[in-house]
Design an enzyme around this catalytic site. Structure first.
Site, PDB file in Angstrom:
ATOM      1  N   LYS A   1       0.425  -2.734  -8.514  1.00 26.09           N
ATOM      2  CA  LYS A   1       1.397  -2.296  -7.959  1.00 26.09           C
ATOM      3  C   LYS A   1       2.566  -2.257  -9.013  1.00 26.09           C
ATOM      4  CE  LYS A   1       0.598  -4.863  -3.084  1.00 26.09           C
ATOM      5  NZ  LYS A   1       1.051  -2.908  -2.142  1.00 26.09           N
TER       6      LYS A   1
ATOM      7  N   ARG B   1      -8.633  -4.058   4.281  1.00 31.37           N
ATOM      8  CA  ARG B   1      -9.130  -3.828   4.952  1.00 31.37           C
ATOM      9  C   ARG B   1     -10.895  -4.395   4.623  1.00 31.37           C
ATOM     10  NH1 ARG B   1      -7.251   2.018   3.912  1.00 31.37           N
ATOM     11  NH2 ARG B   1      -5.740   1.097   3.545  1.00 31.37           N
TER      12      ARG B   1
HETATM   13  N1  BES Z   1      -0.565  -5.715   1.065  1.00 32.38           N
HETATM   14  C1  BES Z   1      -0.745  -4.444   0.839  1.00 32.38           C
HETATM   15  C2  BES Z   1       0.437  -4.306   2.231  1.00 32.38           C
HETATM   16  C3  BES Z   1       2.125  -4.292   2.698  1.00 32.38           C
HETATM   17  C4  BES Z   1       2.399  -3.464   1.577  1.00 32.38           C
HETATM   18  C5  BES Z   1       2.268  -5.704   3.028  1.00 32.38           C
HETATM   19  C6  BES Z   1       4.290  -3.896   2.306  1.00 32.38           C
HETATM   20  C7  BES Z   1       3.786  -5.700   2.832  1.00 32.38           C
HETATM   21  C8  BES Z   1       4.549  -5.161   2.209  1.00 32.38           C
HETATM   22  C9  BES Z   1      -1.930  -3.790   1.669  1.00 32.38           C
HETATM   23  O1  BES Z   1      -3.185  -4.577   1.065  1.00 32.38           O
HETATM   24  C10 BES Z   1      -1.491  -2.045   0.286  1.00 32.38           C
HETATM   25  O2  BES Z   1      -1.338  -2.438  -0.611  1.00 32.38           O
HETATM   26  N2  BES Z   1      -1.714  -1.051   1.272  1.00 32.38           N
HETATM   27  C11 BES Z   1      -1.374  -0.363  -0.122  1.00 32.38           C
HETATM   28  C12 BES Z   1      -3.095   0.694   0.496  1.00 32.38           C
HETATM   29  C13 BES Z   1      -2.864   2.153  -0.356  1.00 32.38           C
HETATM   30  C14 BES Z   1      -3.291   1.694  -1.127  1.00 32.38           C
HETATM   31  C15 BES Z   1      -3.637   2.663   0.861  1.00 32.38           C
HETATM   32  C16 BES Z   1      -0.496   0.734   0.863  1.00 32.38           C
HETATM   33  O3  BES Z   1      -0.529   0.627   2.346  1.00 32.38           O
HETATM   34  O4  BES Z   1       0.259   1.142   0.095  1.00 32.38           O
HETATM   35 ZN    ZN Z   2      -3.160  -4.209  -1.304  1.00 35.89          ZN
END
Ligand code: BES
Ligand code: ZN
Ligand code: ZN
Length: 484
Positions: free
Chosen positions: A259, A333
């Site tokens: 990230k 997931r």
């Molecule tokens: N933990 C994150 C989602 C999240 C984002 C929670 C902002 C709280 C605030 C999750 O694991 C994630 O990173 N999701 C990605 C998925 C994508 C790579 C398909 C996302 O939503 O960007």
């Molecule tokens: Zn994630």
């Protein structure tokens, strides 16, 4: 917290809530007569707007008038008392009286005393757990409720839920160097001892024996081992079993699909689903609801390391389905897939509900005011929606149409974890989970990414909201009453 019910306030500090309805003037009138206050002055300055606080002095007592706004809604009352208590707790002394004689509470389908006490308790939360010069912020030990026909039991539930929500705040706000999967596991064990819940935890080797391959894959790059926690609350008599699953990523770096560093510190909250589920089962057990609950909490960190899963890797899962990991940041997931499948196969719950900070996309869709809910079961959807409106922890439906299955197709494995397209990601995440519920007829997925960790009046940076504890507790209370 000691709770008493009386006919007139005996404490030097009193809070009196008012609704901004057509009756506000006559309610203020009767209040001013009883408290010997100047009605024209009070009328001029106090409008009963939501969260408005107006301070008066009456015969040596400190009187706080508290505005609730124009809607008598449980969630709104909790919020007003939470805000009031947060700002004014240093003035409470050892006891406070809550005078409920000036809100018409006879006909409401909820308990004012429960809402008021719940909010007061929440406001006592101290976010500064790691400050070295800790100051005592409140000495309050007792709440006295004033009014006709108030219920001691309901008030006790308000204290109980408030205390559980504060513990959930603490869990979610805790830094990830403290809340390792092992630490959260011990926390789950500690609530099981206090609330007669059966506790089981599987360590890394036991997870391997169970076949929780997706959970292990997410955890393989982490210096701390994953853990899988099961809690079971079974009352003497019950007719239904509810399975709850909570995403417990104790820190989400994104893994190799790392990230951006801006705001990455917020990813300590990526276990808010797990925290909500732990809170909900504790509330149900303490309230002794006649319903069986099994909670499954997969816990792991998603770290960057030479041992981490790589984009493109193919992993296995509890159901034996193979998954191509396109993006290691879509880790939630993966661990939920194993937990949902395990809970479903081994406990056969009548209802299966998961809470997860799963996607940024749900924030794009609904912002910070509602969680996204996915289910094909209309009764379950409406039950959750009703509990959401009542508690103020709102859910809004998003679809599970088969057209979205396209996003999950992999050339090399049974499915992939990411479509690689920046569209409909909250939905494709839900479609992914659906596969691992094996067509459970009463499954709901609640994506709480936007609501679990929020800006607000209680902290200068984002902090835990406790979202989900009240929602689940209200839904389960209604369910146990209708299915008894
Ligand atoms: N933990 C994150 C989602 C999240 C984002 C929670 C902002 C709280 C605030 C999750 O694991 C994630 O990173 N999701 C990605 C998925 C994508 C790579 C398909 C996302 O939503 O960007
Ligand atoms: Zn994630
Ligand atoms: Zn995550």
């Amino acid at each position: 917290m000691d709770i008493t019910i009386a006919q007139a306030p005996s404490n030097g500090c009193v809070v009196v809530p008012f609704l901004k309805t057509s009756k506000v003037v006559s309610n203020l009138q009767s209040f001013c007569e009883v408290y010997h206050l100047d009605i024209s002055f009070v009328n001029k300055h106090f409008k009963a707007e939501a969260k408005q606080v107006f301070l008066q002095d009456s015969e040596g007592k400190v009187i706080f008038l508290l505005g609730i706004g124009n809607e008598a809604n449980f969630g709104k009352i909790v919020k007003a008392f939470h805000s009031f208590s947060h700002k004014n707790k240093t003035h409470f002394g050892e006891a406070i009286s809550v005078d409920l004689r000036y809100v018409e509470h006879g006909a409401d389908p909820f308990s004012w005393e429960e809402a008021a006490v719940n909010g007061l308790v929440l406001g006592l939360y101290d976010i500064g757990a790691f400050k070295s010069d800790k100051q005592e912020i409140s000495h309050i030990q007792a709440i006295e409720l004033i009014g006709e026909g108030l219920s001691q039991t309901n008030s006790q539930i308000g204290v109980m839920v408030g205390n559980v929500q504060k513990a959930v705040f603490d869990l979610v706000n805790k830094p990830s160097n403290y809340k390792t999967p092992q630490w959260v596991t011990s926390y789950a064990q500690s609530i099981s001892k206090e609330a007669s819940i059966k506790f089981t935890a599987f360590d890394k080797k036991e997870c391997l024996d169970l076949g929780l391959h997706a959970l292990l894959a997410v955890g393989q790059g982490s210096p701390v081992d994953p853990s899988f926690v099961l809690l079971e609350y079974a009352p003497d008599t019950y007719t239904k079993t509810v399975g709850l699953v909570g995403k417990g990523v104790t820190f989400d770096t994104g893994g190799v699909s790392i990230k951006p560093s801006t705001n990455m510190h917020m990813m300590k909250s990526d276990m808010a689903g797990a925290a909500a589920v732990l809170g909900a089962i504790e509330c149900v057990a303490r309230a002794k609801l006649p319903i069986r609950i099994v909670a499954a909490v997969p816990l792991t960190e998603n770290s960057v390391d030479a041992n981490s899963i790589r984009p493109g890797d193919v992993i296995s899962s509890y159901l034996g389905k193979t998954i191509e990991v396109i993006d290691t940041d879509a880790e939630g997931r993966l661990i939920l897939a194993d937990a949902l499948a395990y809970l479903n196969r081994n406990f056969k719950p009548d209802y299966l509900v998961d809470l997860a900070t799963l996607t940024g996309a749900v924030i794009q869709a609904l912002g910070y005011h509602a969680a996204g809910v996915f289910s094909t079961n209309e009764q379950l959807l409406s039950g959750l929606a009703k509990a959401g409106v009542a508690s103020g922890e709102k859910v809004w439906p998003l679809p599970l149409w088969s057209e979205y299955e396209e996003d999950l197709k992999s050339d090399v494995a049974d499915l992939r974890n990411y479509s690689n397209k920046p569209v409909a990601n909250a939905i494709s995440a839900a479609k992914f989970l659906e596969v691992f519920t094996e067509a459970h007829p009463a499954w709901a997925h609640i994506d709480i990414a936007g609501v679990a960790f929020a800006d607000g009046e209680f902290s200068s940076m984002r902090s835990a909201t406790g979202y989900g504890v009240r929602l689940l507790f209200d839904w389960l209370t209604n369910l146990s009453e209708s299915e008894g």
